[in-house]
Design an enzyme around this catalytic site. Structure first.
Site, PDB file in Angstrom:
ATOM      1  N   ARG A  99     -38.557  17.616   8.648  1.00 31.51           N
ATOM      2  CA  ARG A  99     -37.206  17.281   9.111  1.00 31.51           C
ATOM      3  C   ARG A  99     -36.105  17.957   8.298  1.00 31.51           C
ATOM      4  O   ARG A  99     -35.061  18.307   8.848  1.00 31.51           O
ATOM      5  CB  ARG A  99     -36.998  15.770   9.105  1.00 31.51           C
ATOM      6  CG  ARG A  99     -37.092  15.133   7.727  1.00 31.51           C
ATOM      7  CD  ARG A  99     -36.729  13.674   7.761  1.00 31.51           C
ATOM      8  NE  ARG A  99     -37.650  12.939   8.631  1.00 31.51           N
ATOM      9  CZ  ARG A  99     -37.489  11.655   8.934  1.00 31.51           C
ATOM     10  NH1 ARG A  99     -36.453  10.997   8.473  1.00 31.51           N
ATOM     11  NH2 ARG A  99     -38.339  11.029   9.700  1.00 31.51           N
ATOM     12  N   GLU A 140     -35.010   0.445   4.914  1.00 27.80           N
ATOM     13  CA  GLU A 140     -34.235   1.592   4.459  1.00 27.80           C
ATOM     14  C   GLU A 140     -33.416   1.303   3.215  1.00 27.80           C
ATOM     15  O   GLU A 140     -33.034   2.212   2.492  1.00 27.80           O
ATOM     16  CB  GLU A 140     -33.322   2.061   5.589  1.00 27.80           C
ATOM     17  CG  GLU A 140     -32.792   3.466   5.403  1.00 27.80           C
ATOM     18  CD  GLU A 140     -32.347   4.077   6.713  1.00 27.80           C
ATOM     19  OE1 GLU A 140     -31.185   4.458   6.806  1.00 27.80           O
ATOM     20  OE2 GLU A 140     -33.169   4.152   7.644  1.00 27.80           O
ATOM     21  N   LEU A 165     -44.106   2.443  10.849  1.00 29.26           N
ATOM     22  CA  LEU A 165     -44.996   1.292  10.771  1.00 29.26           C
ATOM     23  C   LEU A 165     -45.113   0.776   9.350  1.00 29.26           C
ATOM     24  O   LEU A 165     -45.198  -0.426   9.114  1.00 29.26           O
ATOM     25  CB  LEU A 165     -46.375   1.667  11.320  1.00 29.26           C
ATOM     26  CG  LEU A 165     -46.458   1.904  12.825  1.00 29.26           C
ATOM     27  CD1 LEU A 165     -47.869   2.328  13.205  1.00 29.26           C
ATOM     28  CD2 LEU A 165     -46.074   0.654  13.591  1.00 29.26           C
TER      29      LEU A 165
END
Length: 298
Positions: free
Chosen positions: A39, A124, A141
């Site tokens: 990413r 997060e 997950l």
């Protein structure tokens, strides 16, 4: 109009391609895995193409996936993008890279315990060490299922054992001397200022000069927000903009402490990883010598 809408990375995993506004596919020039690259590489590639062309976005072409598979696998994306005036079945979607400014958060163990008794952190907001320098999203997950169960089990165990110090008594909230603001323009301006500053100076590709500028400007914005926090009656908008500015300041401070490039932290002035920096960056708030007369929060 939506502030943002996140397109899942799974569409690239299913075959969607990134293209310039001219229709040219560009990811093969940046990585052998093209759209399946990590990413941080994909984000920097999009950022580089936007800077090179001056375009405000690039295009995400879902047509290689096939109409039937798009509808089966991504019905929510189809519905939401149509609501925003785009149809992924007929045209490529305009996209920009999402800036994942940092990995980590509140230091926690593998059960979500933090350094404060009774405070648990998962998702997060937490830094557990389970993800590396290039992983953030808490909808995986591991974070959404495993860590939530771990934390819940640890809490149940503590309750059954009667562990933990008694909950301290907090003074009552005191709003004396505060008033409602006459206008909201200053608050909305600061919200936009933090958002724009972080994108321009602390975004996907950084350098020392921009980080220094961000730190100086954030200090001024924070000073103004803190004055509003003491002066006005609290509401959700004031609390949100204060939180935004605080987190932005922490991110900049962490970035300035790391003169290297690692994972999603990419600094043009320090392109290589440094072995001596292979550890978490931790910030601690200095002890206060005094306190506010009124309990207004942290």
């Amino acid at each position: 109009r939506a502030k943002s809408f996140l397109i899942t990375e799974a569409v690239r995993g299913e075959g969607a391609q990134l293209k310039t506004l001219a229709g040219d596919r560009f990811m093969p020039r940046y990585h052998r895995l093209a759209e399946l690259a990590p990413r941080d590489i994909v984000a920097r590639a999009i950022d580089a193409e936007m800077k090179r062309s001056g375009d405000k976005h690039v295009l995400l072409d879902l047509s290689p996936i096939g109409r039937r598979e798009i509808l089966r696998r991504f019905p929510t994306i189809v519905q939401r993008t149509r609501e925003l005036g785009h149809d992924p079945l007929r045209e490529p979607l305009p996209v920009v890279p999402a800036a994942h400014y940092q990995c980590g958060g509140v230091v926690a163990d593998l059960s979500g315990r933090t350094g404060l008794d009774r405070l648990f952190a998962v998702g997060e907001v937490a830094c557990t060490g389970l993800h590396g320098a290039n992983r953030l999203a808490s909808n995986s997950l591991l974070e959404a299922v495993v860590m939530s169960h771990q934390a819940a089990d640890a809490c149940v165990t503590r309750i059954r054992r009667g562990e933990g110090r008694p909950v301290p008594a907090f003074p009552a909230w005191d709003a004396r001397g505060t008033r409602k603001p006459r206008e909201a323009v200053g608050r909305s301006h600061n919200w936009d200022a933090v958002r724009r500053l972080m994108w321009d100076y602390v975004g996907i590709v950084r350098n020392d000069d921009r980080l220094d500028k961000a730190a100086r400007r954030l200090a001024l914005i924070r000073e103004e927000i803190e004055a509003d926090y003491e002066r006005y009656v609290l509401d959700a908008d004031l609390i949100e903009v204060r939180n935004l500015a605080q987190v932005a300041e922490l991110i900049v401070a962490c970035a300035r402490k790391r003169p290297e490039s690692r994972g999603l932290h990419y600094n043009l002035d320090h392109l290589r990883r440094r072995a001596a920096l292979r550890h978490d960056t931790r910030l601690r708030r200095p002890r206060r010598t005094g306190g506010r007369k009124r309990p207004r929060g942290l």
